[in-house]
Design a protein around this motif. Structure first.
Motif, PDB file in Angstrom:
ATOM      1  N   GLN A 109      -4.624  13.815  19.713  1.00 37.98           N
ATOM      2  CA  GLN A 109      -3.616  14.484  20.659  1.00 37.98           C
ATOM      3  C   GLN A 109      -4.123  14.159  22.428  1.00 37.98           C
ATOM      4  OE1 GLN A 109      -5.465  15.981  18.053  1.00 37.98           O
ATOM      5  NE2 GLN A 109      -7.135  16.968  19.246  1.00 37.98           N
ATOM      6  N   ASP A 110      -3.157  14.929  23.100  1.00 36.63           N
ATOM      7  CA  ASP A 110      -3.310  14.560  24.509  1.00 36.63           C
ATOM      8  C   ASP A 110      -3.319  13.197  24.839  1.00 36.63           C
ATOM      9  OD1 ASP A 110      -3.553  15.321  27.165  1.00 36.63           O
ATOM     10  OD2 ASP A 110      -5.569  15.901  27.096  1.00 36.63           O
ATOM     11  N   LEU A 111      -2.498  12.435  24.355  1.00 38.41           N
ATOM     12  CA  LEU A 111      -2.597  10.856  24.420  1.00 38.41           C
ATOM     13  C   LEU A 111      -1.609  10.371  25.499  1.00 38.41           C
ATOM     14  CD1 LEU A 111      -2.947   9.741  20.785  1.00 38.41           C
ATOM     15  CD2 LEU A 111      -4.962  10.076  22.429  1.00 38.41           C
ATOM     16  N   SER A 112      -2.054   9.499  26.430  1.00 35.55           N
ATOM     17  CA  SER A 112      -0.898   9.011  27.161  1.00 35.55           C
ATOM     18  C   SER A 112       0.018   7.723  26.670  1.00 35.55           C
ATOM     19  CB  SER A 112      -1.834   8.256  28.363  1.00 35.55           C
ATOM     20  OG  SER A 112      -2.444   7.161  28.069  1.00 35.55           O
ATOM     21  N   LYS A 113       1.114   7.749  27.277  1.00 37.39           N
ATOM     22  CA  LYS A 113       2.295   6.789  26.878  1.00 37.39           C
ATOM     23  C   LYS A 113       1.492   5.486  26.563  1.00 37.39           C
ATOM     24  CE  LYS A 113       4.376   5.748  31.324  1.00 37.39           C
ATOM     25  NZ  LYS A 113       3.673   6.600  32.077  1.00 37.39           N
ATOM     26  N   GLU A 114       0.303   5.115  27.670  1.00 35.65           N
ATOM     27  CA  GLU A 114      -0.252   3.772  27.603  1.00 35.65           C
ATOM     28  C   GLU A 114      -1.257   3.868  26.315  1.00 35.65           C
ATOM     29  OE1 GLU A 114       0.937   4.592  31.757  1.00 35.65           O
ATOM     30  OE2 GLU A 114      -0.126   5.739  30.199  1.00 35.65           O
ATOM     31  N   ILE A 132      -0.695   5.385  23.573  1.00 37.26           N
ATOM     32  CA  ILE A 132      -0.077   5.415  22.355  1.00 37.26           C
ATOM     33  C   ILE A 132       0.656   3.869  22.248  1.00 37.26           C
ATOM     34  CG2 ILE A 132       2.103   6.068  21.182  1.00 37.26           C
ATOM     35  CD1 ILE A 132       1.688   8.947  22.717  1.00 37.26           C
ATOM     36  N   ALA A 133       1.033   3.439  23.276  1.00 37.84           N
ATOM     37  CA  ALA A 133       1.566   2.051  23.230  1.00 37.84           C
ATOM     38  C   ALA A 133       0.589   0.922  22.619  1.00 37.84           C
ATOM     39  CB  ALA A 133       1.984   1.327  24.487  1.00 37.84           C
ATOM     40  N   GLU A 134      -0.516   1.232  22.948  1.00 38.16           N
ATOM     41  CA  GLU A 134      -1.691   0.147  22.658  1.00 38.16           C
ATOM     42  C   GLU A 134      -2.027   0.445  21.249  1.00 38.16           C
ATOM     43  OE1 GLU A 134      -6.615  -0.030  23.484  1.00 38.16           O
ATOM     44  OE2 GLU A 134      -5.198   0.942  24.743  1.00 38.16           O
ATOM     45  N   LYS A 135      -1.985   1.665  20.707  1.00 43.81           N
ATOM     46  CA  LYS A 135      -2.347   1.821  19.452  1.00 43.81           C
ATOM     47  C   LYS A 135      -1.026   1.470  18.489  1.00 43.81           C
ATOM     48  CE  LYS A 135      -6.351   3.691  19.381  1.00 43.81           C
ATOM     49  NZ  LYS A 135      -7.479   3.383  19.007  1.00 43.81           N
ATOM     50  N   VAL A 136       0.207   1.289  18.697  1.00 46.89           N
ATOM     51  CA  VAL A 136       1.231   0.915  18.269  1.00 46.89           C
ATOM     52  C   VAL A 136       1.251  -0.488  17.886  1.00 46.89           C
ATOM     53  CG1 VAL A 136       3.893   0.648  18.277  1.00 46.89           C
ATOM     54  CG2 VAL A 136       2.950   2.639  18.867  1.00 46.89           C
ATOM     55  N   LYS A 146       0.981  -1.186   0.088  1.00 45.46           N
ATOM     56  CA  LYS A 146      -0.191   0.149  -0.006  1.00 45.46           C
ATOM     57  C   LYS A 146       0.752   1.323  -0.035  1.00 45.46           C
ATOM     58  CE  LYS A 146      -4.334   1.360   1.691  1.00 45.46           C
ATOM     59  NZ  LYS A 146      -5.221   1.602   2.990  1.00 45.46           N
ATOM     60  N   SER A 147       0.275   2.388  -0.656  1.00 43.86           N
ATOM     61  CA  SER A 147       0.870   3.670  -0.581  1.00 43.86           C
ATOM     62  C   SER A 147       2.434   3.688  -1.064  1.00 43.86           C
ATOM     63  CB  SER A 147       1.113   4.289   0.843  1.00 43.86           C
ATOM     64  OG  SER A 147      -0.102   4.388   1.270  1.00 43.86           O
ATOM     65  N   THR A 148       2.386   2.904  -2.507  1.00 43.79           N
ATOM     66  CA  THR A 148       3.575   2.685  -3.158  1.00 43.79           C
ATOM     67  C   THR A 148       4.781   2.204  -2.297  1.00 43.79           C
ATOM     68  OG1 THR A 148       4.559   4.869  -2.584  1.00 43.79           O
ATOM     69  CG2 THR A 148       2.947   5.078  -4.251  1.00 43.79           C
ATOM     70  N   GLY A 149       4.407   1.478  -1.313  1.00 44.33           N
ATOM     71  CA  GLY A 149       5.661   0.883  -0.587  1.00 44.33           C
ATOM     72  C   GLY A 149       6.402   1.807   0.255  1.00 44.33           C
ATOM     73  N   GLN A 150       5.927   3.087   0.332  1.00 49.96           N
ATOM     74  CA  GLN A 150       6.384   4.076   1.263  1.00 49.96           C
ATOM     75  C   GLN A 150       6.296   3.731   2.771  1.00 49.96           C
ATOM     76  OE1 GLN A 150       8.027   6.466  -0.075  1.00 49.96           O
ATOM     77  NE2 GLN A 150       7.785   6.565  -2.240  1.00 49.96           N
ATOM     78  N   GLY A 151       5.402   2.961   3.163  1.00 49.75           N
ATOM     79  CA  GLY A 151       5.299   2.746   4.496  1.00 49.75           C
ATOM     80  C   GLY A 151       4.304   3.117   5.327  1.00 49.75           C
ATOM     81  N   LYS A 152       4.017   2.759   6.507  1.00 51.24           N
ATOM     82  CA  LYS A 152       2.820   3.088   7.335  1.00 51.24           C
ATOM     83  C   LYS A 152       3.469   3.975   8.373  1.00 51.24           C
ATOM     84  CE  LYS A 152       0.000   0.173   8.345  1.00 51.24           C
ATOM     85  NZ  LYS A 152      -0.800  -1.127   9.327  1.00 51.24           N
ATOM     86  N   LEU A 153       2.674   5.379   8.740  1.00 49.27           N
ATOM     87  CA  LEU A 153       3.155   6.235   9.567  1.00 49.27           C
ATOM     88  C   LEU A 153       1.952   6.127  10.747  1.00 49.27           C
ATOM     89  CD1 LEU A 153       6.059   7.524   9.606  1.00 49.27           C
ATOM     90  CD2 LEU A 153       4.986   6.960   7.432  1.00 49.27           C
ATOM     91  N   MET A 154       2.438   6.592  11.909  1.00 46.11           N
ATOM     92  CA  MET A 154       1.340   6.748  12.900  1.00 46.11           C
ATOM     93  C   MET A 154       1.900   7.858  13.556  1.00 46.11           C
ATOM     94  SD  MET A 154      -0.407   4.281  15.762  1.00 46.11           S
ATOM     95  CE  MET A 154       0.723   4.674  17.224  1.00 46.11           C
ATOM     96  N   LEU A 155       0.896   8.846  13.964  1.00 44.80           N
ATOM     97  CA  LEU A 155       0.978  10.151  14.520  1.00 44.80           C
ATOM     98  C   LEU A 155       0.215  10.507  15.549  1.00 44.80           C
ATOM     99  CD1 LEU A 155       1.094  12.491  11.126  1.00 44.80           C
ATOM    100  CD2 LEU A 155       3.041  11.273  12.160  1.00 44.80           C
TER     101      LEU A 155
END
Length: 774
Positions: free
Chosen positions: A689-694, A696-700, A649-658
């Motif tokens: 935004q305003d996301l805890s480290k926990e 963010i880790a869950e979404k990663v 997907k996306s020309t093989g450029q890769g997946k980014l999470m923000l």
């Protein structure tokens, strides 16, 4: 305090404003995600800081209400505390002042979102947000307002409109923030801001944040050419540096000392401090300004028309392009009626290439249009960063809509010298700013040059009585075609007499030759004589190079050196099509490339390459945020089409999470980065935004991105980047992390184990390298 009283006060002496709040709370261990909430939870902390500023000699103390507007508080989950936070801010401020001779001003700042078309915020919503906070603070008894740390010219305008809609009688100090080069993040320059602020209903114009005093002196000089209003500055205490795990500002009060005299000489009437400053800086400012008066002036300023990112000085001459007008073109009128502004945008770009300074925009038969047509036309032209605009609209209600949503200082075309026309258009100029074309006629055409001159003088006097000086007026002598038997002699005499009285003039050149053979020769001959008689500008067909040659030659013969055009960014390749938002041209270029290579090759080797070039131009500040956003939005659907059905997907450029870290609700920068990455062919997941480290880790763990991007705008939240990175490692989630934001720097990011990205172009390149490496 009444505005007239405040005006006399700042003439009498330089006033000292207070210093930083956020960085001081952070140093005391009370950073949090909303320092305004400290008014409720830790009022003693706020009171202690404000007492220090009062004791240091501040003449103006700001309420701790920087973020306390309805839109920002909603983002913070504090919308139910709007009245409480602002009420307490005023009460604490009054307590801090006590019996001291110090004014309490309400502090207002950004709503946290860019306004359409750059962002998602609605102009009217922003107006109401500022109005609500200003009205509440005024009811609570503040003596005036300081509007600051605004980086979007549209939001600046919305803020002033909102504040003045509810508080016309209180002093307003209005500031934007610019980098050292005099450009803000949305591409507006300090001189563009100054030209608009000169017209708007503000008492003091100013700058704050982003730079230290040395760079701010240079930006004040830029302001001075375009405004003669009193000025205000709040520099930072230099640049933040890493000290241990914290970002700190090391420049002490002595760093301000060499520049105070410069500020005073430049007409700065109010001096305070922004990020990193404390009571010591304020005491130093007070000491160095004691007994000094600001060098204010009523001298005429440079007159210019502006869009968001473009400025056209009236002197020595303005070329106003005339082709955005559907008169006689039924298809063009139908397109406009259907809210299709593609031809309007194309004509804007083509006339810019042909050498226009200003675009005359006429949407045709107004009785078949709605107010929304005029709003959408202004947004469409803003989106492509058009040249400054002459709003060629007849009905006052429609002109008001166009002027309200126009981002910049427009030319209003036009006013007849009748009570109704003058009253209506003067009110628009007072509210939204700009220059105006004044027709040399009342209810009917004058019979002589002397009668025309008398009519013009009446109109100019009327406008001056309402605060619109003659420098903002272009008089149109109203040319008649020589085919009617009318000779141009009277028009030329009128132009000369107006010039001798110091009035600027313009005319619709094509009117002189209408219905005649050899129109080009007639127009050239008349134009040469008109410029010789002092003509200031002309509405013309800019594609006729011979007319532009006549202007240059005539100006030289008069000793009026023609302006030199800046380096054009106009390009005819795919990069240019993307920058101009020309979807049809970009699509055609992609289709042509598909004749030679596969869809994936076109995506990777053609489209992605164009976006890399755009990123380079942005990094070199040859283009700005509006062009960058437009290019990315134009490229995104092309990438999607080229990669449809591709397993990578996306020309093989890769997946980014923000994500924006805990305590930080600023999402603008992250949204920009997401748009750019999508435009460059990446798959992007924005988790908020305003996301805890926990969280963010869950979404990663859920999305398994190739790269995680963390944003921290405030100095009070950068430590959350480190905490999040450590937690991810502890959880065995070791995907590469890039970090950015206004408070991040390379040293700090690397100390946290992250890759630093300064801007959008850095992000694209860093992501490519990290994904390739892994």
């Amino acid at each position: 305090m009444k505005r007239a009283e405040f005006a006399e006060l700042i003439k009498s002496r330089v006033l000292t404003l207070d210093g930083a709040y956020g960085t001081e709370f952070f140093k005391s261990g009370y950073g949090g995600h909303c320092t305004d909430e400290l008014n409720l939870s830790k009022p003693d902390v706020v009171l202690s800081l404000q007492k220090k500023y009062v004791q240091a000699g501040a003449d103006i103390l700001l309420t701790n209400s920087f973020n306390a507007n309805p839109m920002k508080l909603k983002k913070l989950g504090l919308q139910g505390s709007f009245e409480q936070i602002n009420r307490q801010a005023v009460q604490i401020g009054r307590q801090a002042i006590g019996a001291k001779n110090c004014l309490l001003f309400g502090n207002l700042s950004s709503c946290g979102d860019y306004i359409q078309p750059i962002g998602d915020a609605d102009f009217e919503q922003v107006v109401q947000s500022f109005a609500a906070q200003a009205e509440l603070l005024a009811d609570l008894g503040v003596s005036g307002f300081v509007l600051e740390t605004i980086s979007d010219l549209a939001e600046f305008k919305a803020a002033v409109v909102g504040i003045r809609s509810v508080c016309p009688d209180l002093p307003l100090v209005a500031k934007m923030t610019f980098e050292a080069d005099g450009v803000c993040t949305t591409g507006s320059k300090a001189d563009i801001f100054a030209a608009l602020a000169q017209d708007l209903d503000v008492d003091v114009v100013g700058l704050n944040c982003s730079t230290g005093p040395a760079q701010m002196v240079e930006n004040v000089r830029r302001l001075k050419r375009f405004t003669n209003k009193p000025l205000s500055v709040e520099p930072n205490a230099g640049e933040p540096v890493l000290q241990g795990n914290d970002l700190v500002y090391l420049d002490g009060p002595e760093s301000f000392a060499p520049y105070i005299a410069d500020f005073v000489d430049l007409g700065v009437a109010i001096i305070g401090g922004c990020c990193g400053t404390d009571a010591r800086h304020i005491a130093m400012i007070k000491q160095l300004t004691a007994g000094k008066k600001p060098k204010l002036t009523d001298e005429n300023v440079v007159q210019a028309l502006t869009s968001r990112c473009s400025l056209a000085e009236v002197e020595p001459f303005l070329k106003i392009a005339e082709r955005i007008n559907p008169a006689g073109n039924e298809n063009f009128q139908k397109e406009i009626s259907a809210f299709n502004f593609e031809r309007v945008k194309k004509l804007s770009l083509s006339q810019a290439r042909e050498g226009a300074d200003v675009l005359d925009v006429n949407l045709g038969i107004e009785k078949i249009l709605q107010k929304e047509h005029f709003r959408e036309a202004m947004l469409a032209l803003d989106k492509i960063n058009s040249l400054p605009i002459s709003i060629d609209v007849q009905a006052s209600k429609n002109m008001e809509v166009a002027a309200r949503y126009y981002v910049g200082r427009p030319l209003l075309n036009s006013i007849r010298v009748t009570p109704k026309s003058l009253e209506n258009k003067a009110a628009i100029l007072q509210r939204y700013g700009g220059m105006v074309v004044l027709l040399a006629m009342d209810k009917k055409f004058p019979k002589s040059v002397d009668e025309a001159l008398q009519i013009v003088e009446q109109g100019v006097e009327f406008l001056a009585e309402r605060g619109i000086d003659s420098g903002r007026v272009l008089v149109d002598p109203l040319l008649n075609s020589i085919a009617t038997g009318s000779l141009p002699e009277n028009s030329l005499r009128l132009i000369k007499k107006l010039h001798e009285r110091g009035l600027k003039t313009t005319c619709g050149l094509s009117n002189i030759s209408f219905g005649m053979p050899g129109r080009g020769a007639i127009e050239s001959a008349f134009l040469a004589q008109a410029v010789g008689n002092g003509l200031s500008s002309v509405i013309m067909e800019v594609a006729k190079n011979e007319l532009q040659d006549v202007i240059v030659g005539s100006l030289y013969l008069q000793g009026r050196k023609p302006a030199v055009s800046g380096e054009s960014q106009t390009r005819d390749d795919l990069t240019g099509a993307l920058l101009h938002g020309d979807e049809a041209l970009a699509d055609k270029m992609v289709e042509d490339a598909l004749q030679q290579m596969s869809a994936l090759e076109v995506a990777q080797n053609v489209l992605a390459q164009a976006m890399r070039e755009i990123g380079r131009l942005f990094a070199q500040k040859k283009i700005y945020l509006p062009e960058l956003m437009l290019a990315s939005q134009t490229a995104e659907p092309l990438f999607s089409r080229l990669t449809e059905g591709n397993e990578q997907k996306s020309t093989g450029q890769g997946k980014l999470m923000l994500a924006t870290v805990k305590g930080d609700i600023h999402s603008i920068g992250k949204q920009i980065i997401g748009t750019i990455l999508k435009g460059a062919g990446f798959e992007v997941i924005d988790i908020g935004q305003d996301l805890s480290k926990e969280t963010i880790a869950e979404k990663v763990r859920e999305h398994r991105p190739d790269v995680l991007g963390l944003s921290a705008m405030m100095t009070t939240t950068v430590g959350q980047v480190e905490a999040t990175k450590k937690y991810l490692h502890e959880q065995g989630l070791d995907c590469p992390v890039i970090a950015g934001g206004a408070s991040m720097n390379r040293e700090l990011a690397e100390s946290y184990g992250c890759h630093y990205c300064k801007d959008a172009s850095d992000v694209v390149e860093a992501c490519r390298q990290l994904i390739s490496y892994n």
